[in-house]
Design an enzyme around this catalytic site. Structure first.
Site, PDB file in Angstrom:
ATOM      1  CG  ASP A   1     -33.225  23.576 -29.442  1.00 18.07           C
ATOM      2  OD1 ASP A   1     -33.782  24.087 -28.712  1.00 18.07           O
ATOM      3  OD2 ASP A   1     -33.592  21.966 -29.708  1.00 18.07           O
TER       4      ASP A   1
ATOM      5  CG  ASP B   1     -34.929  20.932 -23.799  1.00 18.43           C
ATOM      6  OD1 ASP B   1     -34.034  20.952 -23.012  1.00 18.43           O
ATOM      7  OD2 ASP B   1     -36.023  21.547 -23.541  1.00 18.43           O
TER       8      ASP B   1
END
Ligand SMILES: [Mg+2]
Ligand SMILES: [Zn+2]
Length: 163
Positions: free
Chosen positions: A8, A10
Site C-alpha cells: 500500500d 499511504d
C-alpha cells in the site's frame, strides 16, 4: 513464477496524514522503508505498489499531481537501488462512480499477478488498512497488517529469514 511484495502507499511508504495527499509538498517518504525494500529486492521479490486514490474522482487532486508524486517516489527509490516494478492505482470513488479496482476489490492485484507471473502463495501484501489485507487474501496473497506509519522492517526481516 515470481514472488512479490505488494505495498500500500499511504501509511506504508509515505507518511499517512489522515487525509488524501493532495499536494506534492505533502508527500513525505518514511525514513524506515529503504532497508526493508532493499532486503526484499535482494531476496528476489519484485515490488508492486497498489493504492486507492479516490481523491482524484472527488476532484481533490489531479492525475498530474499523482504522476508527479509517483515520479518523485520512483526516482528517490531508484537512487537507492530500489526498483518498483509498477504502481497500480484506483482513481475512483464510490460516491462518484463504482469500479472494480478499488481495494478491497482484488482487480489491481489480479492484474499484477497475471502481468508479472506472480505466485500469490509466496507473496505478501503490506498494508495499514484491513481492505489492503482483504484484497490480497482474496487471491491467496499473505497479508501483513501494520499500523499507519509503522516501521515494518521487522516483518521484512521475518519474511526473508523464513526462506
Ligand atoms: Mg494506507
Ligand atoms: Zn477503481
Amino acid at each position: 513464477m515470481q514472488k512479490a511484495i505488494f505495498l500500500d502507499r499511504d501509511g506504508v511508504l509515505n507518511h499517512e496524514v489522515g487525509d488524501y495527499i493532495k499536494r506534492f509538498e505533502d508527500f513525505i517518504l518514511l525514513d524506515h522503508i529503504y532497508e526493508g525494500l532493499k532486503l526484499f529486492s535482494n531476496r528476489g521479490y519484485i515490488l508492486i505498489v497498489v493504492t486507492n486514490q479516490g481523491g482524484i474522482a472527488k476532484g481533490e487532486y489531479t492525475h498530474e499531481t499523482l504522476f508527479k508524486i509517483h515520479d518523485y517516489m520512483l526516482s528517490e527509490l531508484r537512487n537507492r537501488g530500489i526498483i518498483i516494478s509498477e504502481i497500480f492505482y484506483c482513481p475512483h470513488h464510490p460516491i462518484v462512480s463504482h469500479c472494480l479496482c478499488r481495494k478491497p476489490g482484488s482487480l489491481m492485484v489480479e492484474k499484477a499477478i497475471s502481468k508479472y507471473q506472480i505466485d500469490p502463495k509466496q507473496s505478501y501484501f503490506i498494508g495499514d488498512k484491513q481492505r489492503d489485507i482483504d484484497c490480497g487474501e482474496a487471491v491467496g496473497v499473505n497479508g501483513i497488517l501494520i499500523e499507519s506509519n509503522e516501521n515494518w522492517l521487522p516483518y521484512a526481516q521475518q519474511i526473508c529469514l523464513q526462506v
